[in-house]
Design a protein around this motif. Structure first.
Motif, PDB file in Angstrom:
ATOM      1  N   ASP A 245       0.828  -1.201   0.000  1.00 16.21           N
ATOM      2  CA  ASP A 245       0.000   0.000   0.000  1.00 16.21           C
ATOM      3  C   ASP A 245       0.867   1.257   0.000  1.00 16.21           C
ATOM      4  O   ASP A 245       0.582   2.221  -0.725  1.00 16.21           O
ATOM      5  CB  ASP A 245      -0.914  -0.021   1.235  1.00 16.21           C
ATOM      6  CG  ASP A 245      -2.065   0.960   1.125  1.00 16.21           C
ATOM      7  OD1 ASP A 245      -2.796   0.914   0.125  1.00 16.21           O
ATOM      8  OD2 ASP A 245      -2.223   1.782   2.045  1.00 16.21           O
ATOM      9  N   CYS A 246       1.942   1.251   0.790  1.00 16.24           N
ATOM     10  CA  CYS A 246       2.824   2.418   0.859  1.00 16.24           C
ATOM     11  C   CYS A 246       3.611   2.604  -0.436  1.00 16.24           C
ATOM     12  O   CYS A 246       3.815   3.742  -0.884  1.00 16.24           O
ATOM     13  CB  CYS A 246       3.779   2.293   2.050  1.00 16.24           C
ATOM     14  SG  CYS A 246       2.981   2.442   3.657  1.00 16.24           S
TER      15      CYS A 246
ATOM     16  N   VAL B  62      10.684  -7.084  -7.351  1.00 20.62           N
ATOM     17  CA  VAL B  62      10.135  -7.957  -6.315  1.00 20.62           C
ATOM     18  C   VAL B  62      10.657  -7.516  -4.960  1.00 20.62           C
ATOM     19  O   VAL B  62      11.866  -7.354  -4.779  1.00 20.62           O
ATOM     20  CB  VAL B  62      10.511  -9.432  -6.563  1.00 20.62           C
ATOM     21  CG1 VAL B  62       9.927 -10.312  -5.456  1.00 20.62           C
ATOM     22  CG2 VAL B  62      10.017  -9.889  -7.932  1.00 20.62           C
ATOM     23  N   LYS B  63       9.750  -7.317  -4.039  1.00 20.72           N
ATOM     24  CA  LYS B  63      10.119  -6.977  -2.669  1.00 20.72           C
ATOM     25  C   LYS B  63       9.738  -8.137  -1.755  1.00 20.72           C
ATOM     26  O   LYS B  63       8.582  -8.572  -1.746  1.00 20.72           O
ATOM     27  CB  LYS B  63       9.399  -5.699  -2.211  1.00 20.72           C
ATOM     28  CG  LYS B  63       9.852  -4.449  -2.957  1.00 20.72           C
ATOM     29  CD  LYS B  63      11.306  -4.151  -2.687  1.00 20.72           C
ATOM     30  CE  LYS B  63      11.809  -2.968  -3.476  1.00 20.72           C
ATOM     31  NZ  LYS B  63      13.243  -2.716  -3.256  1.00 20.72           N
ATOM     32  N   ILE B  64      10.731  -8.633  -1.046  1.00 19.61           N
ATOM     33  CA  ILE B  64      10.507  -9.729  -0.106  1.00 19.61           C
ATOM     34  C   ILE B  64      10.290  -9.164   1.291  1.00 19.61           C
ATOM     35  O   ILE B  64      11.092  -8.367   1.780  1.00 19.61           O
ATOM     36  CB  ILE B  64      11.708 -10.693  -0.083  1.00 19.61           C
ATOM     37  CG1 ILE B  64      11.885 -11.349  -1.454  1.00 19.61           C
ATOM     38  CG2 ILE B  64      11.536 -11.746   0.999  1.00 19.61           C
ATOM     39  CD1 ILE B  64      10.774 -12.298  -1.844  1.00 19.61           C
TER      40      ILE B  64
ATOM     41  N   MET C 283       6.728  -0.203   8.624  1.00 25.93           N
ATOM     42  CA  MET C 283       7.590   0.492   7.669  1.00 25.93           C
ATOM     43  C   MET C 283       8.861   1.041   8.310  1.00 25.93           C
ATOM     44  O   MET C 283       9.652   1.691   7.647  1.00 25.93           O
ATOM     45  CB  MET C 283       6.826   1.644   7.007  1.00 25.93           C
ATOM     46  CG  MET C 283       5.696   1.209   6.082  1.00 25.93           C
ATOM     47  SD  MET C 283       6.248   0.157   4.700  1.00 25.93           S
ATOM     48  CE  MET C 283       5.928  -1.487   5.347  1.00 25.93           C
ATOM     49  N   TYR C 284       9.058   0.764   9.591  1.00 29.68           N
ATOM     50  CA  TYR C 284      10.228   1.319  10.271  1.00 29.68           C
ATOM     51  C   TYR C 284      11.411   0.340  10.255  1.00 29.68           C
ATOM     52  O   TYR C 284      12.264   0.384  11.129  1.00 29.68           O
ATOM     53  CB  TYR C 284       9.868   1.727  11.702  1.00 29.68           C
ATOM     54  CG  TYR C 284      10.814   2.765  12.275  1.00 29.68           C
ATOM     55  CD1 TYR C 284      10.931   4.013  11.681  1.00 29.68           C
ATOM     56  CD2 TYR C 284      11.608   2.475  13.378  1.00 29.68           C
ATOM     57  CE1 TYR C 284      11.813   4.953  12.184  1.00 29.68           C
ATOM     58  CE2 TYR C 284      12.483   3.420  13.901  1.00 29.68           C
ATOM     59  CZ  TYR C 284      12.587   4.650  13.287  1.00 29.68           C
ATOM     60  OH  TYR C 284      13.473   5.590  13.780  1.00 29.68           O
ATOM     61  N   ARG C 285      11.428  -0.522   9.291  1.00 23.42           N
ATOM     62  CA  ARG C 285      12.559  -1.398   8.997  1.00 23.42           C
ATOM     63  C   ARG C 285      12.570  -1.643   7.490  1.00 23.42           C
ATOM     64  O   ARG C 285      11.538  -1.586   6.834  1.00 23.42           O
ATOM     65  CB  ARG C 285      12.435  -2.753   9.714  1.00 23.42           C
ATOM     66  CG  ARG C 285      12.666  -2.717  11.216  1.00 23.42           C
ATOM     67  CD  ARG C 285      14.123  -2.498  11.565  1.00 23.42           C
ATOM     68  NE  ARG C 285      14.344  -2.569  13.011  1.00 23.42           N
ATOM     69  CZ  ARG C 285      14.178  -1.565  13.854  1.00 23.42           C
ATOM     70  NH1 ARG C 285      13.741  -0.388  13.402  1.00 23.42           N
ATOM     71  NH2 ARG C 285      14.420  -1.708  15.139  1.00 23.42           N
ATOM     72  N   LYS C 286      13.739  -1.926   6.946  1.00 23.71           N
ATOM     73  CA  LYS C 286      13.791  -2.368   5.559  1.00 23.71           C
ATOM     74  C   LYS C 286      12.985  -3.652   5.423  1.00 23.71           C
ATOM     75  O   LYS C 286      12.946  -4.472   6.343  1.00 23.71           O
ATOM     76  CB  LYS C 286      15.239  -2.615   5.141  1.00 23.71           C
ATOM     77  CG  LYS C 286      16.105  -1.362   5.128  1.00 23.71           C
ATOM     78  CD  LYS C 286      17.523  -1.704   4.684  1.00 23.71           C
ATOM     79  CE  LYS C 286      18.392  -0.458   4.662  1.00 23.71           C
ATOM     80  NZ  LYS C 286      19.790  -0.773   4.228  1.00 23.71           N
ATOM     81  N   SER C 287      12.364  -3.840   4.274  1.00 21.44           N
ATOM     82  CA  SER C 287      11.475  -4.985   4.110  1.00 21.44           C
ATOM     83  C   SER C 287      12.209  -6.315   4.256  1.00 21.44           C
ATOM     84  O   SER C 287      11.622  -7.320   4.665  1.00 21.44           O
ATOM     85  CB  SER C 287      10.766  -4.927   2.751  1.00 21.44           C
ATOM     86  OG  SER C 287      11.704  -5.013   1.690  1.00 21.44           O
ATOM     87  N   GLU C 288      13.506  -6.338   3.932  1.00 20.87           N
ATOM     88  CA  GLU C 288      14.253  -7.591   4.018  1.00 20.87           C
ATOM     89  C   GLU C 288      14.777  -7.873   5.422  1.00 20.87           C
ATOM     90  O   GLU C 288      15.444  -8.888   5.645  1.00 20.87           O
ATOM     91  CB  GLU C 288      15.424  -7.600   3.029  1.00 20.87           C
ATOM     92  CG  GLU C 288      16.437  -6.489   3.233  1.00 20.87           C
ATOM     93  CD  GLU C 288      16.162  -5.256   2.385  1.00 20.87           C
ATOM     94  OE1 GLU C 288      17.127  -4.540   2.048  1.00 20.87           O
ATOM     95  OE2 GLU C 288      14.986  -5.027   2.061  1.00 20.87           O
TER      96      GLU C 288
ATOM     97  N   THR D 208      13.156   3.273  -5.612  1.00 24.06           N
ATOM     98  CA  THR D 208      13.658   2.000  -5.096  1.00 24.06           C
ATOM     99  C   THR D 208      12.566   1.162  -4.446  1.00 24.06           C
ATOM    100  O   THR D 208      12.825   0.044  -4.002  1.00 24.06           O
ATOM    101  CB  THR D 208      14.759   2.250  -4.052  1.00 24.06           C
ATOM    102  OG1 THR D 208      14.232   3.068  -2.992  1.00 24.06           O
ATOM    103  CG2 THR D 208      15.950   2.950  -4.675  1.00 24.06           C
ATOM    104  N   GLN D 209      11.350   1.695  -4.375  1.00 30.09           N
ATOM    105  CA  GLN D 209      10.230   1.043  -3.682  1.00 30.09           C
ATOM    106  C   GLN D 209      10.625   0.705  -2.237  1.00 30.09           C
ATOM    107  O   GLN D 209      10.493  -0.424  -1.781  1.00 30.09           O
ATOM    108  CB  GLN D 209       9.765  -0.219  -4.415  1.00 30.09           C
ATOM    109  CG  GLN D 209       9.108   0.043  -5.753  1.00 30.09           C
ATOM    110  CD  GLN D 209      10.080  -0.038  -6.901  1.00 30.09           C
ATOM    111  OE1 GLN D 209      10.815  -1.017  -7.016  1.00 30.09           O
ATOM    112  NE2 GLN D 209      10.091   0.956  -7.769  1.00 30.09           N
ATOM    113  N   GLU D 210      11.101   1.716  -1.511  1.00 26.02           N
ATOM    114  CA  GLU D 210      11.555   1.537  -0.133  1.00 26.02           C
ATOM    115  C   GLU D 210      10.902   2.573   0.787  1.00 26.02           C
ATOM    116  O   GLU D 210      11.504   3.597   1.123  1.00 26.02           O
ATOM    117  CB  GLU D 210      13.083   1.643  -0.056  1.00 26.02           C
ATOM    118  CG  GLU D 210      13.801   0.508  -0.770  1.00 26.02           C
ATOM    119  CD  GLU D 210      15.314   0.589  -0.654  1.00 26.02           C
ATOM    120  OE1 GLU D 210      15.969  -0.452  -0.846  1.00 26.02           O
ATOM    121  OE2 GLU D 210      15.838   1.701  -0.364  1.00 26.02           O
TER     122      GLU D 210
END
Length: 585
Positions: free
Chosen positions: A149-150, A382-384, A426-431, A514-516
């Motif tokens: 969503d973000c 792709v975001k894991i 969202m307060y951490r990188k997705s990985e 970067t979709q981050e």
């Protein structure tokens, strides 16, 4: 205004005003000239690599090139100081008046400050959640839901035409298991004592569906062979589960524009999976052959036989991939190819997939497939999402959907609130794995990022409320704030706050590219810290307080700064789907 983009353009123009030319009279390539923050803040506000980029083209020493460019930049009235450092880096210190102008720029744009045209209207498909419709949303789905969503919010803010999509996995064996589980609950609703065997879903969330089946069909389904009721019960149960999933996502303020059925790929007028395979085959990207055994322990699904294979190694994968199982049915990967091909045919050359932690090994094959089906005209990001560990009293909570013992998304939202859930996801990188501590995300302290940022926004509103009391005759409308004389903003903490505000467009553009989204969350926490520091300094030094009833001109200037802070905080929180409160109790 993006300060870094603006001064990149000014540096490029400065180069054009020098006598620099290519060694053979060729036109200079300025595409790699850029402006960034210097590594050491004491070196200035901005740094450019221009001289380093040009040395080979002009055949001169980098410091000589830098000196020529610096001589032109020194004439810019918005640049207070230019230094050539090291082998040829150019550092720029901007004038105080330029920084004050950033405040006016923010006030003119409001919450749209930082919005850009990076995407230039290109269509972008963001697929997220896409959980099997076999149970309510649990906390394991929450992170991917918020991340997707973000990312969609960011891409929209950056000028893309975004579609938010959910892929319903309703064609696999797991939905037959779901139907059998619901059928048992149907029998239970009719008064039969049931025992749920291992391998079916035992959760109580299926009881209302069993009751609804009983209300709709009475006992008409009892005693029939499975083949007679399976399809109808499966369709009914999937629809009911998707209603539950939509409701759960709604509790998290997550929405989708489209829900796409996997089953529709194979049950429509044409078999779109076979169509996609044929499309690849016509281009020489499908062949019959054997796969070498994987290194290490052989997986259960490896077969030493001729198979229908996709040449995924031609597109960056480690090994070619099977499209057909030994029984002739399609592999999951074949269905995935068809789905992404369908998205491409709908106009989405550029696609984003949000996948769970257990899909890391799937990324290369998906990216290879999209590269093939778009004929390299598009691509897939792709975001894991790594795992979320729920913590209570120092202990990690365990979850198991099959056992029916798991913490649902709605449970978490109802306990700590949607804002805390969304921000902390969202307060951490997705990985990176998240430890979500129920106590910490609700405490009112600097150690709780969502509280710290929301409190900063609430504080801006409190300052304005206080101003209406202390300076009742001062008009605080946005137009009056935009007309304020800002020369009084001279203290270093005020100017440092403005510099931090000026970073927002660059942060947002980088996060979109970067979709981050975590970049926005980190930035908001830092911005809140700068703002709280100014407020605290005003407590220690009365002359720096935002409100001075004896100096309305200075008060208006400082309130203009406060409004700029409020605008950027509200904008960033909005991108994260988090409320920007006017007060906190």
């Amino acid at each position: 205004m993006n300060v870094f983009t603006e001064f990149t353009a000014r540096v490029v123009e400065a180069i054009k005003q020098t006598d620099l030319t290519g060694k053979d009279g060729a036109e200079l390539d300025l595409s790699r000239v850029g402006v960034e923050p210097p590594r050491d803040a004491s070196h200035g506000d901005l740094a450019t690599n221009a001289a380093m980029v040009l040395v080979k083209q002009v055949g001169m020493k980098p410091r000589d090139v830098a000196s020529m460019i610096a001589a032109v930049l020194e004439q810019d009235s918005d640049i207070g100081k230019v230094d050539v450092a090291g082998p040829g880096f150019i550092n720029m210190t901007l004038s105080d008046s330029f920084w004050r102008g950033v405040v006016l720029d923010i006030l003119a744009s409001g919450k749209d400050f930082g919005r850009c045209d990076l995407g230039k209207g290109a269509k972008m498909n963001v697929e997220y959640v896409s959980a099997n419709p076999t149970g309510p949303m649990h906390v394991g789905h929450t992170r991917g839901a918020v991340l997707g969503d973000c990312i969609a919010n960011l891409l929209d803010f950056a000028g893309y035409d975004v579609t938010r999509e959910y892929y319903i996995n309703d064609a696999g064996t797991q939905v037959d298991v779901l139907a059998r589980s619901a059928y048992l609950r149907y029998c239970e609703a009719l008064g039969e004592e049931i025992t749920i065997p291992e391998g079916l879903y035992p959760g109580d969330y299926l009881k209302p569906i069993g009751q609804a089946l009983a209300d709709n069909h009475g006992d008409a389904l009892k005693g029939k062979d499975e083949a007679e009721w399976l399809a109808d019960v499966r369709a009914f149960t999937i629809d009911a589960m998707m209603d539950l999933i939509r409701s759960d996502l709604g509790a998290l303020n997550v929405r989708h524009d489209l829900f796409f059925s996997e089953r529709s790929l194979i049950e429509g007028e044409t078999d779109r999976v076979e169509e996609a395979i044929k499309w690849l085959e016509d281009r020489g990207q499908v062949y019959v052959g054997k796969l070498p055994p994987p290194k290490g322990k052989l997986p259960d699904d490896w077969e030493d036989r001729d198979q229908t294979l996709f040449r995924s190694t031609d597109f960056g994968d480690d090994v070619d991939r099977a499209l057909k199982k030994s029984d002739g049915s399609n592999t999951y990967f074949a269905n995935d190819i068809a789905y992404h091909f369908d998205k491409y045919k709908r106009g989405f050359a550029h696609q984003v997939d949000i996948l769970g932690a257990d899909h890391g090994g799937y990324v290369k094959r998906l990216k290879a497939a999209v590269k093939a089906i778009t004929e390299s005209k598009g691509g897939l990001e792709v975001k894991i999402c790594q795992l979320v560990n729920l913590m209570r009293d120092g202990e990690q909570l365990k979850m198991s959907k099959r056992a029916g013992t798991f913490v649902t998304l709605r449970d978490v939202v109802e306990e700590v609130g949607v804002d805390a859930v969304r921000f902390m996801m969202m307060y951490r990188k997705s990985e990176a794995t998240i430890d979500f501590d129920f106590a910490k995300v609700t405490e009112q302290s600097k150690d709780n990022p969502v509280f710290y940022v929301q409190y900063a926004h609430a504080r801006t509103a409190s300052i304005f409320r206080q101003a209406t009391v202390e300076v009742p005759n001062l008009s605080l409308g946005r137009e009056n704030l935009r007309a304020a004389s800002l020369e009084g903003l001279q203290d270093e903490v005020e100017l440092a706050l403005i510099r931090k505000l000026s970073e927002y467009p660059r942060i947002v553009a980088g996060a979109a590219e970067t979709q981050e989204p975590h970049r926005v969350a980190f930035y908001l926490y830092d911005l809140a810290g700068y703002f709280h520091s100014v407020w605290n300094k005003g407590k220690e030094m009365p002359q720096l307080r935002f409100i001075n009833a004896k100096d309305e001109k200075l008060t208006l200037a400082r309130l203009a700064l406060v409004q700029a802070v409020a605008d950027v905080l509200a904008s960033g929180l909005g991108l994260l789907g988090v409320n920007a409160p006017e007060e906190m109790r």
